[in-house]
Design an enzyme around this catalytic site. Structure first.
Site, short mmCIF file in Angstrom:
data_model
loop_
_atom_site.label_atom_id
_atom_site.label_comp_id
_atom_site.label_asym_id
_atom_site.label_seq_id
_atom_site.Cartn_x
_atom_site.Cartn_y
_atom_site.Cartn_z
N HIS A 129 0.85 -1.19 0.00
CA HIS A 129 0.00 0.00 0.00
C HIS A 129 0.89 1.24 0.00
CE1 HIS A 129 -3.02 -2.90 1.09
NE2 HIS A 129 -2.49 -3.09 2.28
N ARG B 166 -1.27 -5.13 -6.12
CA ARG B 166 -0.85 -6.53 -6.10
C ARG B 166 0.46 -6.70 -6.86
NH1 ARG B 166 -6.31 -7.73 -8.08
NH2 ARG B 166 -7.70 -7.91 -6.29
N HIS C 125 3.55 -7.49 1.95
CA HIS C 125 2.95 -8.38 2.94
C HIS C 125 1.87 -9.25 2.33
CE1 HIS C 125 0.25 -4.89 2.72
NE2 HIS C 125 -0.72 -5.70 3.12
N GLU D 246 -1.70 -0.20 8.20
CA GLU D 246 -2.68 -1.09 8.83
C GLU D 246 -2.01 -1.93 9.91
OE1 GLU D 246 -4.02 -3.17 5.35
OE2 GLU D 246 -2.51 -4.72 5.53
#
Length: 334
Positions: free
Chosen positions: A104, A199, A180, A122
């Site tokens: 991200h 992705r 991740h 996150e």
């Protein structure tokens, strides 16, 4: 007519994901769709396309978006002038299969963020595991951009990633820019209110719904990677000095999260700022303005800033995640 605010519960929004399963059925009372795997339950979402709805009380059916428009001061308190929408997105994830290898962008990488959105930092709290649960978090030390590009070409991306076997209660911080993925676990996720994901690799699989591979965004993912985010493991919880019967798991510019556990009455919430409660075990009752409000396993509750602190009386042992938003003075509006 504007109603008075009170402790607010929201209905989960289920999301199809090819890597999902059916394990959220024991966490949530709302029935899962029968014919497809559910990967995500969005617990509190102020997204234009998917806004959470209040489940009970006089504001039943209203969305968090409606509430943020009509009650910005009452909900956000000290942070009222810094946000147009609720700044966090909360989810349960059922990662029956491994997710795509992804990254991200950070808030500063504006060229890669749609207008009106933010970057995405996150964190996860592991709730359930199985024998083959795995978390990939960060690169192996020394991995370069060239190493990753070569690994994508020969389908060996996972060889460049740090991995560990998660345990129940592990808490993992995924800063923006961290490569991740995870599989075989049910986790709670708290994140910036963003849906920007790039992705890097998707294990050469096809989506059963379309019969085609999912789209990759390799160039954007490579551009957003922070190569200093290496070998990320579970954090070490710290006994909280601010909240009784709690350990502090995460404390950063986007969110603070405590894990609370008690058989006795405990204080939840803060004065003049919003708090989100997520119950992961047991149930309890709070009283606000001479009315009882219950919370039980799998439920999320927003305590608007105007509600302040409440006393929670557990039925037996209760385990809660309490999430707060740090003071946003000096942070630009998204």
């Amino acid at each position: 007519m504007i109603e008075e605010l009170y402790p607010l519960k929201f209905e989960p929004i289920y999301q199809y994901r090819l890597w999902g399963g059916k394990r959220l059925a024991h966490l949530l009372s709302k029935p899962l769709p029968k014919d497809e795997p559910v990967g995500e339950a969005w617990l509190l979402s102020d997204r234009k396309d998917l806004a959470s709805k209040v489940t009970d009380g006089s504001l039943k059916g209203k969305t968090i978006t409606n509430l943020m428009q009509n009650y910005p001061v009452e909900i956000m308190g000290k942070n009222r002038s810094h946000v147009d929408r609720f700044p966090l997105l909360l989810k349960f994830l059922d990662c029956h299969e491994v997710l795509s290898v992804q990254v991200h962008p950070s808030d500063e990488q504006t060229d890669y963020i749609p207008k009106g959105d933010t970057g995405k930092t996150e964190a996860w709290v592991v709730l359930e595991t199985v024998d083959d649960s795995i978390i990939y978090s960060g690169l192996k030390k020394g991995t370069t951009k060239e190493d990753l590009i070569a690994a994508i070409k020969n389908n060996s991306v996972s060889d460049q990633l740090h991995r560990f076997i998660p345990k129940i209660d592990d808490a993992v911080f995924i800063h923006s820019g961290t490569v991740h993925t995870l599989g075989g676990a049910v986790v709670f996720e708290v994140q910036e209110n963003s849906d920007v994901t790039f992705r890097l690799y998707d294990w050469d699989r096809k989506d059963p719904k379309t019969g085609k591979p999912r789209e990759l965004q390799v160039e954007k993912a490579i551009a957003c990677i922070d190569y200093n985010q290496v070998e990320i493991g579970p954090i070490i919880p710290v006994k909280s000095t601010q909240v009784d019967n709690a350990e502090l798991l995460f404390d950063n510019e986007h969110f603070k999260l405590w894990r609370m556990e008690s058989e006795k009455q405990l204080t939840v919430g803060f004065n003049e700022e919003p708090v989100i409660l997520v119950c992961v075990k047991g149930k309890g009752i709070m009283n606000y303005q001479k009315k009882d409000y219950s919370i039980s396993k799998g439920e999320v509750m927003l305590l608007p800033a105007i509600v302040g602190q409440l006393e929670l009386r557990p039925n037996s042992k209760i385990r809660m995640l309490q999430i707060a938003i740090p003071n946003m003075n000096g942070i630009k509006k998204s």
